[in-house]
Design an enzyme around this catalytic site. Structure first.
Site, PDB file in Angstrom:
ATOM      1  CG  ASN A   1     -20.658  42.204  19.501  1.00 40.08           C
ATOM      2  OD1 ASN A   1     -19.729  41.456  19.807  1.00 40.08           O
ATOM      3  ND2 ASN A   1     -21.125  43.150  20.329  1.00 40.08           N
TER       4      ASN A   1
ATOM      5  CG  PHE B   1     -13.001  39.402  25.031  1.00 39.00           C
ATOM      6  CD1 PHE B   1     -13.733  40.566  24.857  1.00 39.00           C
ATOM      7  CD2 PHE B   1     -12.935  38.847  26.299  1.00 39.00           C
ATOM      8  CE1 PHE B   1     -14.384  41.173  25.929  1.00 39.00           C
ATOM      9  CE2 PHE B   1     -13.579  39.448  27.374  1.00 39.00           C
ATOM     10  CZ  PHE B   1     -14.307  40.604  27.193  1.00 39.00           C
TER      11      PHE B   1
ATOM     12  CB  SER C   1     -18.032  40.661  27.118  1.00 40.74           C
ATOM     13  OG  SER C   1     -18.349  40.051  25.872  1.00 40.74           O
TER      14      SER C   1
ATOM     15  CG  ASN D   1     -20.514  38.309  22.819  1.00 38.81           C
ATOM     16  OD1 ASN D   1     -21.617  37.777  22.768  1.00 38.81           O
ATOM     17  ND2 ASN D   1     -20.315  39.577  22.495  1.00 38.81           N
ATOM     18  CB  THR D   2     -15.818  35.482  27.170  1.00 35.20           C
ATOM     19  OG1 THR D   2     -15.132  36.230  26.161  1.00 35.20           O
ATOM     20  CG2 THR D   2     -14.852  34.480  27.787  1.00 35.20           C
TER      21      THR D   2
ATOM     22  CE  LYS E   1     -18.524  48.346  28.317  1.00 33.84           C
ATOM     23  NZ  LYS E   1     -17.886  48.489  26.997  1.00 33.84           N
TER      24      LYS E   1
ATOM     25  CG  ASN F   1     -20.249  44.937  27.912  1.00 30.91           C
ATOM     26  OD1 ASN F   1     -20.425  44.919  26.703  1.00 30.91           O
ATOM     27  ND2 ASN F   1     -19.142  44.492  28.484  1.00 30.91           N
TER      28      ASN F   1
END
Length: 372
Positions: A120, A124, A189, A191-192, A228, A257
């Site tokens: 994925n 966020f 994460s 994805n940022t 995390k 994560n």
């Protein structure tokens, strides 16, 4: 395998997997929101999914069992009572950011079916901390709050610079502090853009300093704030984090994560999925997340609570992580592949494993396979 679990895996799942993953997620979550809003539906789910009591006391709170919901499944906190009815011992909502944001453009979720994984790059996507605050307050006012602990995963707004990240996290925390039982700082994460740079020592110090200031000065009791971490960190980088835990008053570690690494495959379908940008969760993550849990448990002497996450599909997977140092566990991808009864299956299996090993409770098993 129970008849209901068999029906999910062999009848419902093939139908669901014929559709876009994010569409299925949204439809499912809407259904669970209805369950959460209805006492009869919640009761029906509770009777079907009832898990045995395997209590764990951590952060001064009682968790009915060690299996919780990972962040990302219920970002907006709209299905809290349904997660409890599913038999989960706790739930973590979010990630939430201070500013509302749409996330990355779709498609942004991909199933690695043969490996039982998910890639994925959601980014966020959420409606912001103030909106989540309204949802949680309404949930409490309407009597839909679960009987298990609820955590909030805090992320950085995409438009906020790395330099201003501490204030961004602190703003969300200030807004939500009185509404949840614990908080998790998400700097891991993939994805940022550049978010993982915040796992650097100086960046973490700045973030936690601001959060703890709000924690001490705000209304009510101080809340546990966890960190995390990414599975892709080196042991040297993890060692740096371990050294900072007492100074920054980090209450615990969530390990881990999603990963940006990919397993090798010669299957065309898998290769196409693994070529997509984003974080990989599910079974391919199991081994690495356990390695990180073991390292952290050993380096902290078992004194810092660890919530294990990554590839927990069975009681054996859960037992592996618990005996290597995890006090609690979180699931996400196994719910997608196994269905809601996976929670009951794991907890029943853990109950049996405790008996087989002559242990009285989950906490007796934590770290038992690791020399401190």
């Amino acid at each position: 395998m129970s008849m209901l679990a068999w029906c999910y895996k062999h009848l419902a799942r093939p139908v669901l997997f014929a559709f876009d993953p994010e569409f299925v997620h949204n439809v499912t979550l809407k259904g669970l929101e209805w369950v959460s809003a209805s006492a009869p539906l919640s009761g029906m789910m509770r009777s079907l999914c009832k898990s045995p009591e395997l209590p764990v006391t951590l952060f001064g709170q009682k968790f009915p069992n060690p299996i919780g919901l990972a962040a990302g499944m219920d970002k907006a906190g709209i299905a809290l009572r349904a997660w409890e009815s599913m038999g989960l011992g706790f739930s973590e909502v979010g990630a939430v950011t201070w500013y509302a944001q749409p996330g990355n453009p779709p498609p942004r979720v991909f199933r690695a079916i043969a490996d039982e994984g998910i890639v994925n790059r959601m980014g966020f996507n959420n409606e912001g901390a103030k909106k989540l605050s309204e949802v949680l307050i309404r949930c409490k006012e309407k009597g839909r709050w679960p009987g298990h602990p609820v955590g909030v995963n805090l992320g950085k707004s995409k438009k906020t610079s790395l330099e201003d990240a501490p204030q961004d996290y602190a703003s969300s925390f200030r807004e939500l502090k009185e509404l949840a039982d614990f908080f998790v700082v998400n700097v891991s994460s993939p994805n940022t853009p550049n978010l993982r740079k915040l796992q650097d020592k100086d960046a973490l110090k700045a973030i936690f300093s601001q959060l703890q200031e709000v924690n001490r000065k705000g209304r009510g009791d101080a809340k546990p704030i966890l960190l995390k971490v990414a599975p892709d960190l080196t042991f040297e980088a993890l060692e740096d984090i371990v050294e900072m835990i007492p100074r920054l008053e980090i209450a615990g570690i969530v390990a881990t994560n999603t990963t940006i690494t990919r397993p090798k495959s010669d299957q065309p379908k898998l290769m196409r999925v693994y070529a997509e940008a984003g974080g990989l969760s599910g079974k391919p993550l199991r081994e690495r997340s356990t390695e990180v849990i073991k390292f952290l448990y050993q380096r902290t002497g078992g004194k810092i609570p660890i919530i294990g996450s990554g590839g927990v599909f069975s009681a054996e997977d859960a037992w592996e992580k618990i005996t290597h140092g995890a006090s609690l566990l979180q699931i996400f991808t196994s719910l997608v592949y196994e269905g809601p009864l996976v929670v009951r299956k794991i907890n029943l299996g853990l109950q049996e494993l405790l008996k087989v090993n002559g242990l009285a409770c989950i906490q007796d098993a934590v770290g038992s396979a690791v020399k401190k």
